[in-house]
Design an enzyme around this catalytic site. Structure first.
Site, PDB file in Angstrom:
ATOM      1  N   ASP A 111       0.859  -1.182   0.000  1.00 56.22           N
ATOM      2  CA  ASP A 111       0.000   0.000   0.000  1.00 56.22           C
ATOM      3  C   ASP A 111       0.898   1.235   0.000  1.00 56.22           C
ATOM      4  OD1 ASP A 111      -2.198   1.942   0.717  1.00 56.22           O
ATOM      5  OD2 ASP A 111      -3.324   0.088   0.959  1.00 56.22           O
ATOM      6  N   HIS A 136      -3.343   4.152  -3.691  1.00 56.06           N
ATOM      7  CA  HIS A 136      -2.658   3.350  -2.669  1.00 56.06           C
ATOM      8  C   HIS A 136      -1.273   2.910  -3.115  1.00 56.06           C
ATOM      9  CE1 HIS A 136      -5.971   3.091   0.210  1.00 56.06           C
ATOM     10  NE2 HIS A 136      -6.736   3.177  -0.845  1.00 56.06           N
ATOM     11  N   GLU A 167     -10.749   4.097  -3.750  1.00 63.45           N
ATOM     12  CA  GLU A 167     -10.380   5.398  -3.185  1.00 63.45           C
ATOM     13  C   GLU A 167      -9.478   6.243  -4.071  1.00 63.45           C
ATOM     14  OE1 GLU A 167     -10.590   4.897   1.504  1.00 63.45           O
ATOM     15  OE2 GLU A 167      -8.761   4.038   0.683  1.00 63.45           O
TER      16      GLU A 167
END
Lengths: 550, 561
Positions: free
Chosen positions: B215, B269, B343
């Site tokens: 990540d 990410h 996201e």
């Protein structure tokens, strides 16, 4: 006051310093200093007590075995040049103030609350000349050694600090800095308690509040009352024997921690029915919701002279197992419905012509007299002052748990206060209801973050004239949903929060505290305590970068 | 069928000691006591029995005598002594494949495509001491049966016994995907922690390890040809999963009936890739992160630090990621591979000059560029025989071309499942409002004193257990549900609390997706206590759900008791 200015300045520019609790007066520099390979800790005290010598031995070991890399990107690689060039510190010299009497750390730690001397002065010069640690007591020296340990990091075999010179004059804001553990809902082996005492001592906690028994189990072997554990412990292997207690009390004392035992009465005693059904009203009565705050129901027949004598005898015996000057008799969550339907209690009340409250007063006076006869000052939960009309000695310590809002009322009645409010300090909150057949949140939701505990104000709404009554406070672990499996992870590093609030005083800055608290957690892990991460390691290595406004 | 269902109810009501988890779909059990003979044996019938099944049999045999789990009743078995002292001995358990089935390794069965795995088995344990049997169509089914068998036994004074004989079970999972997700990027977990977790997963028949391995915070994966990513992006050289580590974890999982779905989350990410390839990352560590990073941590708009996402509009970056994916596929035999896609922060690209220049040059919008990126990177996977898996935003928030076979992980809210299946996609339930194990520990972002966790409150086992996989779905839409999982994001977790935050809670979804929804939390609780206690006996620090007083007294701590 000048000193304070320096503290603020340094806390801002110098994230490397990771002392916890923050000393009350602190000056540090920017010089790198390393420990000499033959670094020595010299105790310049004639006839130094053995537990101080042991503490010195532990400190020497930690200095070598912590092997904590500095919490910065590279973990010390950027320090390596400075380390190469750094002067070596050859020794630290420990001394007591002139005229100070030489007592063991253990004795000092067990003095009555308010009479303990924990202050110390620490000086680590930048030029490699000997460091000094001076105090008025061996307990103060122990606190100073604990601070000294926190100055050091490791990089490629070198033990070093980047903050020399260091000049500290320190003493706690409050004498009672505690942690409460419930060993009744679920059992914790002695090794877990000792590890917890170690961790407590690293953040200078002074008080282990041991809620040893409750309605669910009675894991304490009490001489003359062996049947209580024999029939009330979860199993024969989940019992604290008299020698276990001695070991725990001695282990705590050597680490500057006093052990306040709690035998919670007259409620929270259902388990006594396993060996003494005659003493317990509404034992395991159903529905438990009518007779208790949590299962199983069952409380001592406080109106019975026979039960009162039994309890007084039990408390006096337990008092003799614990050298502390304080002992908690509990007194929380008394359920009056239980007694209303208990024929024996009703008969006792009729025979004596007393109300239940009057009987409670008689019971409390008798049991408190029994422990006072053993030299103990009683501690009670807040209901004994705020909800009942019982006669208590003026020196009784009152533990506030239901709400922080109740502390002022307790102080207004002129009782000494220990803060343990569920809305700030309960470590068990926030993990969901544990009662079966019920999908709900925990009664004290939400989870109490370290930030929440850290922002607690011990004097909120307490008048200046009552401020002296505040002894300190504690974080608490009720163990309905805890056991050895999550003891470390649910307690650490959160419980360090109150340790700093009550040592350094309130009003600490959360943003400045976070990198130091990371340090506490990382150092604990190096020492075998499973303190959890507060953030991704990325954040821990970059102070401030994960702040909301960064 | 009807008779069988009645028998199930009867058994559940009258056999409270039984503590199987997940509850078999069809079970009949009695109340005879039977003990394991000291020379108890497990035999596997047939030729060519694979080594991983034999190893599983060896482990099971050892565990039967090593669990030393006492019954969760007052006295812990003292009252069973009279019964087991005179009880018959069970000498042998025999594992047999159904006629026509051929032995293939347990690992290869576990790593088959979802829907092609055969986990069904039958188990018969007679009360008279004559041999017990497990039969199945596959070694994976035999293994599941063996796991069930191991949960039947308790120990008291060195006798290993059951009080439920005879037992007849016919069992098969309701859903093919029963998973657990672990994030190893926010904080690192050593290989031994992952192996212990895989052991615990297999005890409750979880068959999918969803490994969110990298990540924005760290890149702990060594990838051949891309070793600079871990060299520069891991927290330290000792916090890297080497090729050997991955091989070890994948084979350890396979031998326990678990497939490993790796996730390389893209294009968001990915901030840590900037350590090795700054040119590939937009708004790298931009400040304030709350504007540019991935997440919906605060106020719905914000983020978690550090900021930084792949410049996916850049064809060099796209090729790089396609090659990276190809290299990673060779490390993981699973047919599933998650490409993430959650996201994505669009503001990050608004201020990224290279991205804007690329978009201007090509005349495409950001969404069109995302489509190209997704198609190319997914094609790289498909060329290697993998099925891409994505987070829900790729279907609900973006307009990208995805194969209808793409399983979609729904995480933001269980309410979004309906929209995903309405678009014809398959769903893996991962809803934060039911299955996120990290919720409720307070906000972890600094300088945010009042911050509770964004997905408050804590998700209790009861909450996960009461999830309805088919809520608001038509019968046809329900066919698209592959299963689900509990998930641990590790911002506030590490090896220190891995066991205690995951177990026994993650067993809740394991039963839900094996046995099917609608289970009763009151009857589940004593069985879940049993899971927790057995896990502890096996070295997993599964936490207490209640005081031991309650664990030993079925129902005594219910609200209505």
């Amino acid at each position: 006051m000048c000193c304070l200015c320096a503290v603020l300045f340094l806390a801002y520019v110098q994230a490397v310093l990771a002392l916890w609790p923050l000393p009350r007066s602190l000056k540090t520099g920017f010089t790198t200093l390393k420990l000499a390979p033959d670094f020595g800790i010299h105790v310049n005290i004639a006839y130094a007590p053995a537990d101080l010598e042991d503490a010195v031995t532990r400190t020497k070991a930690f200095l070598r075995t912590d092997r904590l890399g500095r919490l910065v990107v590279g973990r010390g690689v950027s320090d390596s040049e400075a380390i190469q060039r750094a002067k070596s510190l050859g020794s630290i010299e420990l001394s007591l103030a002139h005229g100070a009497s030489v007592r063991s750390v253990t004795e000092e730690a067990r003095l009555p609350i308010g009479t303990r001397s924990e202050e110390y002065a620490l000086h680590v010069p930048a030029d490699g000349s000997a460091a000094t640690l001076a105090a008025n007591s061996t307990l103060g020296l122990l606190r100073g050694l604990t601070t000294f340990e926190q100055l050091w990091y490791e990089w490629q075999g070198e033990i070093y600090t980047t903050a020399a010179p260091v000049l500290i004059a320190d003493s706690p804001a409050y004498p009672f800095r505690g942690f409460m553990l419930d060993t009744s809902r679920n059992f914790f082996p002695v090794a877990d308690i000792k590890r917890t005492l170690d961790a407590m001592s690293w953040v200078k906690m002074s008080q282990f509040h041991w809620h040893v028994v409750d309605s669910q189990s009675f894991p304490l072997e009490v001489p003359g009352f062996a049947e209580l554990a024999a029939k009330g412990a979860y199993s024969s292997s989940t019992v604290y024997s008299a020698s276990d207690v001695q070991e725990i009390v001695a282990y705590a004392g050597a680490r500057g921690i006093d052990v306040m035992v709690e035998i919670d009465t007259p409620g929270h005693t259902a388990i006594i029915a396993n060996s003494h059904p005659e003493h317990v009203a509404c034992a395991e009565a159903s529905p438990w919701t009518t007779f208790a705050n949590e299962p199983p129901a069952g409380q001592l027949r406080l109106a019975s002279p026979f039960t009162t004598n039994f309890t007084a005898g039990l408390l006096a015996t337990v008092a003799r197992m614990f050298p502390s000057a304080v002992m908690s008799t509990g007194g929380d969550e008394l359920n009056t419905d239980c007694y209303a339907q208990d024929p024996e209690t009703q008969a006792d009340l009729q025979a004596s012509g007393r109300t239940l409250e009057e009987a409670l007063d008689v019971f409390t006076r008798a049991t408190h007299a029994a422990i006072r006869a053993e030299g103990k000052t009683p501690a009670v939960w807040e209901e004994m002052v705020l909800q009942h009309n019982v006669t208590l000695g003026n020196d009784t310590i009152v533990m506030v748990w239901i709400s922080s809002a109740n502390a002022a009322a307790v102080a207004a009645k002129n009782f000494r206060v220990v803060h343990g409010p569920s809305d700030y300090f309960y470590l068990d909150c926030g993990a969901g209801e544990w009662i079966g057949d019920d999908v709900a949140n925990s009664w004290c939701d939400p989870f109490k973050t370290w930030q929440k505990s850290y922002t607690f104000d011990p004097l909120a709404n307490i008048s200046a004239s009552h401020a002296h009554l505040v002894l300190g406070g504690e974080q608490l672990l009720w163990t309905e949903q805890s056991g050895p499996e999550n003891l470390d992870s649910i307690v650490w590093p959160r419980a360090a929060s109150s340790a700093e609030v009550f040592w350094s005083g309130p009003g600490g800055n959360l943003t400045a505290a976070l990198p130091r608290l990371h340090d506490v957690a990382f150092r604990m892990r190096q020492r075998g305590v499973n303190a959890i991460p507060l953030q991704p390691l990325w954040c821990a290595l970059r102070p401030g970068k994960c702040d909301l406004d960064s | 069928m009807k008779l069988l269902a009645l028998a199930v109810l009867f058994a559940v009501v009258y056999s409270p000691a039984e503590a199987l988890w997940p509850q078999p779909r069809h079970i009949q059990s009695g109340s005879s006591t039977l003990r394991l003979a000291p020379g108890f044996e497990i035999a596997v019938v047939g030729h060519g029995v694979p080594g991983d099944l034999l190893a599983a049999v060896g482990r099971a045999k050892k565990q039967l005598f090593a669990d030393n789990l006492q019954r969760l009743v007052v006295g812990r078995g003292a009252e069973d002594k009279a019964a087991f002292d005179g009880a018959k001995f069970l000498q042998r358990l025999t594992l047999t494949l159904e006629k026509d089935a051929k032995y293939t390794s347990l690992t290869s069965e576990a790593q088959k495509a979802l829907g092609e795995r055969d986990e069904a088995y039958s188990l018969v344990l007679p009360a008279d001491g004559s041999g017990a049997t497990i039969t199945a169509n596959s070694t994976l089914g035999l293994f599941r049966g063996l796991t069930t068998f191991s949960q039947l036994w308790y120990e008291y004074e060195n006798t290993v016994y059951t009080v439920d004989a005879p037992v007849t079970i016919q069992d098969a999972p309701a859903y093919p995907y029963r998973g657990l997700m672990l994030d190893t990027a926010r904080n690192f977990f050593p290989v031994s922690d992952l192996k212990r977790t895989l052991d615990a997963m297999s005890l409750v028949k979880i068959n999918q390890f969803h490994w969110h391995i990298v990540d924005s915070q760290s890149f702990p994966l060594e990838i051949p040809g891309f070793t600079d990513l871990a060299q520069k992006g891991a927290y330290s050289p000792s916090q890297v999963y080497s090729l050997d580590d991955v091989r070890e974890i994948v084979s350890y999982a396979g031998a326990r009936g678990i497939d490993v779905m790796v996730e390389i989350d893209t294009p968001g990410h990915t901030a840590v890739i900037a350590e090795a390839h700054p040119d590939y990352i937009a708004c790298s560590q931009a400040s304030p992160w709350a504007t540019y990073a991935n997440g919906q941590y605060i106020l719905g708009d914000a983020a978690e630090p550090p900021a930084g996402q792949l410049r996916f509009a850049d064809s060099t970056v796209t090729s790089y990621i396609a090659d990276l994916f190809t290299a990673v596929t060779k490390m993981f035999p699973s047919t599933l591979f998650s490409t993430g896609g959650d996201e994505l922060n669009l503001k990050c690209y608004d201020i990224d000059e290279p991205t804007q220049a690329t978009l201007n040059a090509s005349g495409s919008t950001l969404e069109q560029a995302l489509d190209v990126f997704t198609q190319k990177t997914h094609k790289a996977l498909e060329d290697q025989g993998k099925t891409p898996v994505v987070w829900e935003e790729m279907v609900l928030d973006h307009n990208v071309t995805l194969s209808k076979d793409t399983p979609v992980l729904v995480w933001i809210s269980s309410a979004n499942v309906k929209a995903v299946v309405e678009k014809g996609f398959k769903v893996i339930h991962s809803a934060s409002d039911y299955f996120y194990l990290d919720c409720g520990g307070g906000g972890w972002v600094g300088d945010y004193p009042a911050g509770n966790s964004w997905c408050d409150p804590f998700k209790t086992w009861q909450r996960s257990y009461s999830f309805d996989p088919n809520a608001n779905l038509t019968a046809e839409e329900s066919q698209l549900i592959l299963g689900g999982q509990n998930l641990l994001w590790a911002e506030q977790s590490g090896p220190e609390n891995l066991d205690s935050i995951v177990w026994p809670r993650a067993a809740a979804s394991a039963e839900l997706f094996w046995t099917g929804p609608g289970g009763n939390i009151s009857t589940a609780l004593p069985r879940l206590h049993d899971v927790s206690y057995r896990l502890r006996q096996r070295g997993v620090k599964s936490i207490s759900l209640q005081p031991e007083y309650c664990a030993l007294r079925n129902g005594a701590c219910d609200l209505t008791a």
